[in-house]
Design an enzyme around this catalytic site. Structure first.
Site, short mmCIF file in Angstrom:
data_model
loop_
_atom_site.label_atom_id
_atom_site.label_comp_id
_atom_site.label_asym_id
_atom_site.label_seq_id
_atom_site.Cartn_x
_atom_site.Cartn_y
_atom_site.Cartn_z
N HIS A 117 0.84 -1.21 0.00
CA HIS A 117 0.00 0.00 0.00
C HIS A 117 0.87 1.26 0.00
O HIS A 117 0.54 2.25 -0.62
CB HIS A 117 -0.90 0.03 1.25
CG HIS A 117 -1.88 -1.10 1.30
ND1 HIS A 117 -3.23 -0.92 1.15
CD2 HIS A 117 -1.70 -2.43 1.47
CE1 HIS A 117 -3.84 -2.10 1.24
NE2 HIS A 117 -2.93 -3.03 1.43
N ASP A 130 -6.62 5.39 0.61
CA ASP A 130 -6.38 4.01 0.21
C ASP A 130 -7.70 3.23 0.20
O ASP A 130 -8.60 3.54 0.99
CB ASP A 130 -5.45 3.48 1.30
CG ASP A 130 -4.91 2.10 1.05
OD1 ASP A 130 -3.72 2.00 0.74
OD2 ASP A 130 -5.67 1.13 1.22
N GLN A 141 13.43 -4.44 -5.58
CA GLN A 141 12.88 -5.19 -6.71
C GLN A 141 12.92 -4.42 -8.03
O GLN A 141 13.14 -5.02 -9.08
CB GLN A 141 11.43 -5.60 -6.39
CG GLN A 141 10.80 -6.45 -7.45
CD GLN A 141 9.56 -7.14 -6.95
OE1 GLN A 141 9.63 -8.01 -6.08
NE2 GLN A 141 8.43 -6.79 -7.47
N TRP A 200 -0.02 -6.79 -7.03
CA TRP A 200 -0.22 -5.87 -8.15
C TRP A 200 1.00 -5.00 -8.43
O TRP A 200 1.34 -4.71 -9.57
CB TRP A 200 -1.46 -5.01 -7.92
CG TRP A 200 -1.78 -4.18 -9.13
CD1 TRP A 200 -1.74 -2.82 -9.24
CD2 TRP A 200 -2.15 -4.67 -10.44
NE1 TRP A 200 -2.08 -2.43 -10.52
CE2 TRP A 200 -2.33 -3.55 -11.27
CE3 TRP A 200 -2.33 -5.94 -10.97
CZ2 TRP A 200 -2.69 -3.66 -12.62
CZ3 TRP A 200 -2.69 -6.06 -12.31
CH2 TRP A 200 -2.86 -4.92 -13.12
N ASN A 201 1.68 -4.58 -7.38
CA ASN A 201 2.89 -3.77 -7.62
C ASN A 201 3.92 -4.58 -8.40
O ASN A 201 4.56 -4.07 -9.32
CB ASN A 201 3.52 -3.31 -6.30
CG ASN A 201 2.60 -2.35 -5.57
OD1 ASN A 201 2.31 -1.27 -6.07
ND2 ASN A 201 2.12 -2.75 -4.41
N SER A 202 4.06 -5.84 -8.03
CA SER A 202 5.05 -6.69 -8.72
C SER A 202 4.70 -6.83 -10.20
O SER A 202 5.58 -6.75 -11.06
CB SER A 202 5.11 -8.06 -8.06
OG SER A 202 5.65 -7.95 -6.75
N GLN A 225 -4.63 -11.99 -5.35
CA GLN A 225 -3.61 -12.29 -6.35
C GLN A 225 -4.11 -13.04 -7.58
O GLN A 225 -3.56 -12.87 -8.67
CB GLN A 225 -2.44 -13.02 -5.67
CG GLN A 225 -1.74 -12.11 -4.65
CD GLN A 225 -1.03 -12.87 -3.55
OE1 GLN A 225 -0.83 -14.07 -3.65
NE2 GLN A 225 -0.65 -12.17 -2.49
#
Ligand code: UDP
Ligand code: UDP
Length: 455
Positions: free
Chosen positions: A24, A121, A336, A354-356, A376
């Site tokens: 987040h 958020d 990352q 989602w960020n990945s 996911q």
């Protein structure tokens, strides 16, 4: 010399309140940086106590990098655990923030120059909207998962009381959300199916209220589910929604960089499989063992981030010895963004946070998706759909997947030239969308404009 009062009246001042967890915080920090770079003044609200040191460090870096970003502490009331049915520390922290939301009013109203908007958020929205409404302050939502997940959040209150359990009968195993293809019930985040879960209670309340916000920002771009964004904006999912503005993929920032993984510099281009399941997903010991076996069997080089203190004990010390020429096992946090940007990396075995997914898209790295829980599976759907990679749907989050199968899949994907070309093309489109004049660039410019105009 410009008068400070004059420049103050022209300054757009935006407060950002993220929820707990790096998944987040990271997008909130990247949004803050994008707005700060557009001359906005940012008050970045951080909750105390926080869940992790990593979160607190990232905010410190943001603040020291941008002089126009200030940090504002928000002290939370202690949570009465007997009234919150959850064992998930993140969900409990969402609840702690939600129940302290009334303490935000004085913080927001004392900001100087006065605020034009609050960005918050999805997990906090229903607690925060009544506050911003009272203050007549615009409220934007930074949605941190996929557009499909956003459709589910918005539509879920309508179907919450229907039978969501999966059965053997195919016809009832789907959820029908208007405007988008049916979603298998088996993809739902498991707590949504448990009528007593705190996560579900929050999710329903947030889904009902998010429609009252002034705009919803999604970390996506055309290649990552344009159709769902169009359905949302076309009023198909639900009428009278706030505008859904695509602003992604967010670009990892210079100040996020940690110490580089130098080992990567010594590996041939495209030869390394990067394996990381985010910062909160814990696989079982047995599954970790099979994953290690799969990586070894694949014969490929690998960088494996395992958030597990006793990796040696789990995979066997012999394993670490055998693979040391080809593999690197890391127990700590890696940056990352830097890893995915490295030319040596040729495949990302990801849990589909989602960020990945958006970071892999940005750098054009193919993904082998293996959802482990939460949102996911719903996020992971875009991987095969966009052409960014593969999601082996039979790899569930309950049964153990054997090393042999993992190894075969990795080898197959590492040899797939067509996939590499497709992923590289998505990377180009991603960079175009955030570059000057691109769709997400324009999304952000339009957002600043809209915020300046006020409600
Ligand atoms: N991340 C990282 N290093 C790690 C693990 C995670 O930099 O060792 C970052 C990753 O780049 C991403 C975020 O943490 O920005 C994780 O978010 P995501 O939505 O992928 O998954 P979550 O951890 O929320 O399940
Ligand atoms: N979420 C939401 N409303 C809520 C709580 C969560 O929309 O009230 C979404 C959140 O955006 C994410 C998903 O549900 O897409 C799972 O959230 P969580 O923080 O549990 O997982 P994470 O992405 O951090 O692993």
């Amino acid at each position: 010399m410009p008068l400070p009062e004059m420049s103050d009246t022209n300054t757009l001042h935006v407060a950002i309140l993220p929820s707990s967890g790096m998944g987040h915080l990271v997008p909130a920090v990247r949004l803050a940086a994008s707005l700060a770079a557009r001359n906005c003044r940012i008050t970045f609200i951080t909750t105390h106590p926080t869940v992790s040191l990593a979160e607190s460090r990232l905010v410190s870096r943001l603040v020291s990098f941008f002089p126009n970003v200030t940090r504002q502490e928000f002290h939370l009331l202690p949570l009465d655990r007997s009234t919150a049915n959850s064992n998930d520390p993140f969900c409990l922290q969402f609840e702690t923030i939600r129940r302290s939301a009334h303490l935000l009013s004085p913080i927001l109203s004392s900001c100087s120059p006065p605020l034009s908007a609050l960005v918050t958020d999805p997990s906090l929205v229903s607690a925060v909207i009544p506050i911003t409404e009272k203050l007549r302050l615009a409220n934007y939502n930074l949605f941190i998962a996929s557009p499909k997940m956003l459709s589910l959040l918005i539509y879920f209150p309508t179907i919450a009381n229907t039978d969501l359990s999966t059965t053997s009968s195919k016809t009832t195993d789907y959820i029908e959300i208007p405007g988008i293809p049916p979603l298998p019930k088996s993809w739902l985040p498991p707590p949504l199916v448990d009528p007593s879960s705190l996560f579900r209670t929050q999710f329903i309340a947030n889904g009902q209220e998010i429609v009252k916000s002034d705009g919803i920002l999604v970390n996506a771009f055309d290649s990552l589910d344009k159709a769902t964004v169009a359905a949302l904006n076309g009023g198909k999912v639900m009428g009278r929604l706030p505008p859904v503005i695509t602003v992604g993929p967010f670009v990892p920032l210079e100040f996020e960089k940690g110490s580089p993984v130098e080992w990567l510099d010594r590996q041939p281009v495209g030869s390394v499989v990067y394996v990381c399941f985010g910062n909160r997903t814990a696989a079982s010991r047995e599954q970790i063992r099979e994953l290690g076996d799969g990586l070894e069997r694949s014969g490929c080089r690998f960088l494996w981030v395992v958030k597990e203190k006793k990796v040696g004990e789990i995979v066997g010390h012999g394993f670490l010895e055998r693979v040391k020429e080809k593999g690197l096992v890391v127990k700590s946090w890696v940056e990352q963004g830097e890893v995915l940007a490295h030319p040596a990396v040729g495949l990302f075995l990801s849990h589909c946070g989602w960020n990945s997914i958006t970071e892999a898209a940005l750098y054009g790295v193919p993904i082998l998706g293996w959802p482990q829980g939460g949102d996911q599976k719903i996020n992971g759907e875009v991987i095969p759909k966009s052409g960014l990679g593969i999601w082996v749907e039979t790899w569930g989050w309950e049964e153990i997947v054997k090393g042999e199968e993992i190894g075969d899949k990795i080898r197959e994907m590492m040899g797939d030239e067509k996939l590499k070309v497709q992923a590289a093309r998505i990377g180009e489109e991603a960079r175009k969308s955030v570059g000057v004049g691109g769709s997400s660039y324009k999304g952000l410019e339009g957002l600043v404009e809209k915020m300046r105009k006020g409600r």
